[in-house]
Design a protein around this motif. Structure first.
Motif, PDB file in Angstrom:
ATOM      1  N   ARG A   1      23.709  46.681  29.414  1.00  0.00           N
ATOM      2  CA  ARG A   1      24.450  46.438  30.291  1.00  0.00           C
ATOM      3  C   ARG A   1      24.904  45.196  30.443  1.00  0.00           C
ATOM      4  NH1 ARG A   1      27.642  50.169  33.285  1.00  0.00           N
ATOM      5  NH2 ARG A   1      28.012  49.692  35.374  1.00  0.00           N
ATOM      6  N   PRO A   2      26.170  44.716  30.516  1.00  0.00           N
ATOM      7  CA  PRO A   2      26.221  43.238  30.512  1.00  0.00           C
ATOM      8  C   PRO A   2      26.373  42.534  32.017  1.00  0.00           C
ATOM      9  CG  PRO A   2      28.419  44.527  30.715  1.00  0.00           C
ATOM     10  CD  PRO A   2      27.422  45.394  30.461  1.00  0.00           C
ATOM     11  N   ALA A   3      25.705  41.395  32.059  1.00  0.00           N
ATOM     12  CA  ALA A   3      25.712  40.565  32.964  1.00  0.00           C
ATOM     13  C   ALA A   3      26.816  40.125  33.805  1.00  0.00           C
ATOM     14  CB  ALA A   3      24.590  39.366  32.883  1.00  0.00           C
ATOM     15  N   GLN A   4      27.515  41.150  34.405  1.00  0.00           N
ATOM     16  CA  GLN A   4      28.751  40.746  35.242  1.00  0.00           C
ATOM     17  C   GLN A   4      28.377  41.537  36.551  1.00  0.00           C
ATOM     18  OE1 GLN A   4      32.337  42.199  33.400  1.00  0.00           O
ATOM     19  NE2 GLN A   4      33.399  42.203  35.338  1.00  0.00           N
ATOM     20  N   ILE A   5      29.229  40.569  37.779  1.00  0.00           N
ATOM     21  CA  ILE A   5      28.651  40.679  38.919  1.00  0.00           C
ATOM     22  C   ILE A   5      28.967  42.342  39.628  1.00  0.00           C
ATOM     23  CG2 ILE A   5      29.287  40.173  41.268  1.00  0.00           C
ATOM     24  CD1 ILE A   5      27.733  38.132  39.692  1.00  0.00           C
ATOM     25  N   CYS A   6      30.299  42.775  38.938  1.00  0.00           N
ATOM     26  CA  CYS A   6      30.614  44.236  39.363  1.00  0.00           C
ATOM     27  C   CYS A   6      30.004  45.180  38.692  1.00  0.00           C
ATOM     28  CB  CYS A   6      32.213  44.251  39.276  1.00  0.00           C
ATOM     29  SG  CYS A   6      32.653  44.186  37.613  1.00  0.00           S
ATOM     30  N   ALA A   7      29.317  44.989  37.473  1.00  0.00           N
ATOM     31  CA  ALA A   7      28.788  45.915  36.720  1.00  0.00           C
ATOM     32  C   ALA A   7      27.018  46.103  37.064  1.00  0.00           C
ATOM     33  CB  ALA A   7      28.820  45.490  35.282  1.00  0.00           C
ATOM     34  N   CYS A   8      26.432  45.180  37.694  1.00  0.00           N
ATOM     35  CA  CYS A   8      25.026  45.279  38.038  1.00  0.00           C
ATOM     36  C   CYS A   8      24.926  44.858  39.313  1.00  0.00           C
ATOM     37  CB  CYS A   8      24.236  44.030  37.204  1.00  0.00           C
ATOM     38  SG  CYS A   8      24.680  44.094  35.464  1.00  0.00           S
TER      39      CYS A   8
ATOM     40  N   PHE B   1      39.203  37.965  40.675  1.00  0.00           N
ATOM     41  CA  PHE B   1      39.479  39.044  41.422  1.00  0.00           C
ATOM     42  C   PHE B   1      38.370  40.044  41.394  1.00  0.00           C
ATOM     43  CE2 PHE B   1      41.595  39.311  37.303  1.00  0.00           C
ATOM     44  CZ  PHE B   1      40.795  40.259  36.620  1.00  0.00           C
ATOM     45  N   GLU B   2      37.180  39.367  41.212  1.00  0.00           N
ATOM     46  CA  GLU B   2      36.093  40.454  41.067  1.00  0.00           C
ATOM     47  C   GLU B   2      35.725  41.518  42.224  1.00  0.00           C
ATOM     48  OE1 GLU B   2      32.512  40.881  38.139  1.00  0.00           O
ATOM     49  OE2 GLU B   2      34.423  40.057  37.815  1.00  0.00           O
ATOM     50  N   MET B   3      35.842  40.911  43.299  1.00  0.00           N
ATOM     51  CA  MET B   3      35.699  41.510  44.513  1.00  0.00           C
ATOM     52  C   MET B   3      36.591  42.560  45.038  1.00  0.00           C
ATOM     53  SD  MET B   3      33.006  39.656  44.615  1.00  0.00           S
ATOM     54  CE  MET B   3      32.628  37.991  44.203  1.00  0.00           C
ATOM     55  N   LEU B   4      37.624  42.839  44.325  1.00  0.00           N
ATOM     56  CA  LEU B   4      38.676  43.628  44.537  1.00  0.00           C
ATOM     57  C   LEU B   4      38.771  45.025  43.569  1.00  0.00           C
ATOM     58  CD1 LEU B   4      41.663  41.598  44.823  1.00  0.00           C
ATOM     59  CD2 LEU B   4      40.300  42.070  46.655  1.00  0.00           C
ATOM     60  N   SER B   5      39.099  46.241  44.092  1.00  0.00           N
ATOM     61  CA  SER B   5      39.346  47.437  43.064  1.00  0.00           C
ATOM     62  C   SER B   5      40.665  47.942  43.649  1.00  0.00           C
ATOM     63  CB  SER B   5      38.309  48.496  43.693  1.00  0.00           C
ATOM     64  OG  SER B   5      38.532  48.958  45.029  1.00  0.00           O
ATOM     65  N   GLY B   6      41.328  48.608  42.666  1.00  0.00           N
ATOM     66  CA  GLY B   6      42.811  49.257  43.147  1.00  0.00           C
ATOM     67  C   GLY B   6      43.757  48.442  42.730  1.00  0.00           C
ATOM     68  N   ARG B   7      43.506  47.194  41.850  1.00  0.00           N
ATOM     69  CA  ARG B   7      44.509  46.134  41.600  1.00  0.00           C
ATOM     70  C   ARG B   7      45.787  46.935  40.764  1.00  0.00           C
ATOM     71  NH1 ARG B   7      42.886  43.434  37.846  1.00  0.00           N
ATOM     72  NH2 ARG B   7      44.198  41.951  37.739  1.00  0.00           N
ATOM     73  N   TRP B   8      45.420  47.911  39.904  1.00  0.00           N
ATOM     74  CA  TRP B   8      46.489  48.242  38.992  1.00  0.00           C
ATOM     75  C   TRP B   8      47.349  49.584  39.601  1.00  0.00           C
ATOM     76  CZ3 TRP B   8      48.011  45.810  34.741  1.00  0.00           C
ATOM     77  CH2 TRP B   8      47.460  44.834  34.171  1.00  0.00           C
ATOM     78  N   GLN B   9      46.498  50.159  40.581  1.00  0.00           N
ATOM     79  CA  GLN B   9      47.148  51.269  41.352  1.00  0.00           C
ATOM     80  C   GLN B   9      47.830  50.963  42.470  1.00  0.00           C
ATOM     81  OE1 GLN B   9      43.730  51.071  40.461  1.00  0.00           O
ATOM     82  NE2 GLN B   9      43.944  51.905  38.694  1.00  0.00           N
ATOM     83  N   GLY B  10      47.807  49.609  42.922  1.00  0.00           N
ATOM     84  CA  GLY B  10      48.493  49.334  44.213  1.00  0.00           C
ATOM     85  C   GLY B  10      47.706  49.809  45.483  1.00  0.00           C
ATOM     86  N   LYS B  11      46.549  50.102  45.370  1.00  0.00           N
ATOM     87  CA  LYS B  11      45.774  50.506  46.587  1.00  0.00           C
ATOM     88  C   LYS B  11      44.374  49.865  46.713  1.00  0.00           C
ATOM     89  CE  LYS B  11      47.239  55.455  46.021  1.00  0.00           C
ATOM     90  NZ  LYS B  11      46.763  56.808  45.917  1.00  0.00           N
ATOM     91  N   MET B  12      44.746  48.385  46.951  1.00  0.00           N
ATOM     92  CA  MET B  12      43.549  47.470  46.995  1.00  0.00           C
ATOM     93  C   MET B  12      42.720  47.660  47.900  1.00  0.00           C
ATOM     94  SD  MET B  12      44.918  43.793  45.713  1.00  0.00           S
ATOM     95  CE  MET B  12      46.042  43.401  46.978  1.00  0.00           C
ATOM     96  N   ARG B  13      41.477  47.496  47.662  1.00  0.00           N
ATOM     97  CA  ARG B  13      40.529  47.399  48.808  1.00  0.00           C
ATOM     98  C   ARG B  13      39.366  46.268  48.336  1.00  0.00           C
ATOM     99  NH1 ARG B  13      35.488  49.520  48.309  1.00  0.00           N
ATOM    100  NH2 ARG B  13      35.397  51.146  46.697  1.00  0.00           N
ATOM    101  N   ILE B  14      38.702  45.898  49.273  1.00  0.00           N
ATOM    102  CA  ILE B  14      37.556  44.689  49.219  1.00  0.00           C
ATOM    103  C   ILE B  14      36.542  45.572  48.743  1.00  0.00           C
ATOM    104  CG2 ILE B  14      36.191  42.931  49.966  1.00  0.00           C
ATOM    105  CD1 ILE B  14      38.646  41.815  51.534  1.00  0.00           C
ATOM    106  N   ARG B  15      35.619  45.218  47.598  1.00  0.00           N
ATOM    107  CA  ARG B  15      34.555  45.952  47.183  1.00  0.00           C
ATOM    108  C   ARG B  15      33.398  45.055  48.042  1.00  0.00           C
ATOM    109  NH1 ARG B  15      34.398  46.923  40.948  1.00  0.00           N
ATOM    110  NH2 ARG B  15      32.396  48.196  41.757  1.00  0.00           N
ATOM    111  N   ASN B  16      32.951  45.638  49.371  1.00  0.00           N
ATOM    112  CA  ASN B  16      32.055  45.068  49.897  1.00  0.00           C
ATOM    113  C   ASN B  16      30.604  44.834  49.378  1.00  0.00           C
ATOM    114  OD1 ASN B  16      33.576  44.119  52.463  1.00  0.00           O
ATOM    115  ND2 ASN B  16      33.783  46.013  52.785  1.00  0.00           N
TER     116      ASN B  16
END
Length: 326
Positions: free
Chosen positions: A211-218, A245-260
């Motif tokens: 598992r890579p040491a990426q904020i959204c992955a761990c 943009f690490e804290m966001l999801s849905g960027r490519w789908q146009g349904k953005m939300r903040i990943r709290n």
């Protein structure tokens, strides 16, 4: 003391179909500012949390977009100014997707991955992107990360000729894109054609998988355990990956939300590193001197905790269910 390279890929992508007439403003608001419903979780937010915890980061800044006539250099100048104001390191990131929109580039578009290009073409791309950074106020970069980690041996030849000291494109979790050979260790530098490869850190989260040491992955627990294991095993460097943009999801789908949950991970990691600066030193590539660090036995791989992994996977499953319900 373990050197921690907290790298933040700072980039934007032309997802909005009207990005040229919009001068990329909507895409910048999303990818750089992290703006959702009046809340900012992008560059300025990350800079504020880093400052609060007295940490230094290396911002890997994508610069080709500034050579697009509809965009210009002002956005990149603003990005560089804000990062410099926080006394952080600025290094080079490159996404080949911008090539078709840069009339000043003579390299033909061959696809979005860097290893699609010859060594001489890669040298031109790296040199051009480096000049864009410098023209917008940054110092000459000495470290590089390919977009999508898509470097190969020709990238290393090109970097050497362009005068770069370091590359941090190797990511064990991207074998389909990253064509660099695996280094002897993920915890120490490895010289490839005169350039020091400093790989993205990773840990074994379950048998046969890293598992890579990426904020959204761990999870926070996985990341802090990985840092402690790396310290215990004598790693020389630990490279963390984040994005503007690490804290966001849905960027490519146009349904953005903040990943709290990712916001929480980022803040917990920064707090942890800030409280343990006697053990973990956050530095930039501009602080490195690894010319004599490639001797001796490479430090071993590190392992996570199956309990931490199970907890993270359970939370991911719950978040997916919540997302579908929105």
């Amino acid at each position: 003391m373990l050197n921690v390279l907290f790298t933040i890929d700072t980039e934007t992508h032309p997802i909005n179909k009207n990005w040229q007439s919009d001068n990329l403003q909507q895409d910048m608001a999303r990818d750089i500012e992290g703006m959702v419903d009046g809340r900012c979780v992008g560059l300025d937010y990350e800079l504020e949390v880093l400052a609060r915890n007295n940490l230094k980061a290396s911002f890997m800044v994508e610069s080709l977009f500034s050579a697009v006539p509809e965009v210009g250099t002002d956005p990149l100048k603003g990005i560089i100014h804000r990062i410099q104001k926080g006394n952080h390191d600025i290094q080079l990131h490159l996404h080949c997707e911008w090539i078709p929109y840069c009339p000043a580039l003579s390299v033909p578009y061959r696809g979005y991955l860097q290893h699609y290009y010859s060594s001489s073409e890669q040298e031109q791309l790296i040199g051009f992107a480096s000049e864009r950074l410098q023209e917008c106020g940054a110092l000459r970069p000495i470290a590089f990360r390919a977009g999508g980690y898509s470097a190969d041996e020709e990238t290393m030849h090109a970097l050497q000729r362009a005068g770069f000291k370091y590359d941090t494109s190797f990511n064990i979790d991207f074998p389909e894109k990253c064509k660099l050979a695996a280094p002897p260790s993920l915890g120490s530098p490895h010289k490839v054609f005169g350039v020091q490869e400093i790989a993205v850190a990773a840990f074994q989260d379950f048998p046969g998988h890293f598992r890579p040491a990426q904020i959204c992955a761990c999870s926070s627990s996985e990341m802090t355990r990985a840092l402690e294991q790396a310290e215990l095993c004598g790693w020389r460097h630990f490279v963390i990956v984040c994005h503007s943009f690490e804290m966001l999801s849905g960027r490519w789908q146009g349904k953005m939300r903040i990943r709290n949950e990712v916001v929480s991970r980022f803040e917990k990691l920064c707090t942890y590193l800030g409280r343990h600066q006697d053990r973990f030193r956050t530095i930039g590539f501009d602080d490195l001197d690894v010319l004599h660090d490639d001797h001796g036995d490479p430090p071993p791989a590190i392992k996570g905790s199956l309990l931490n992994t199970a907890a993270r996977m359970s939370m991911q499953a719950l978040n997916r269910i919540r997302s579908r319900a929105l």
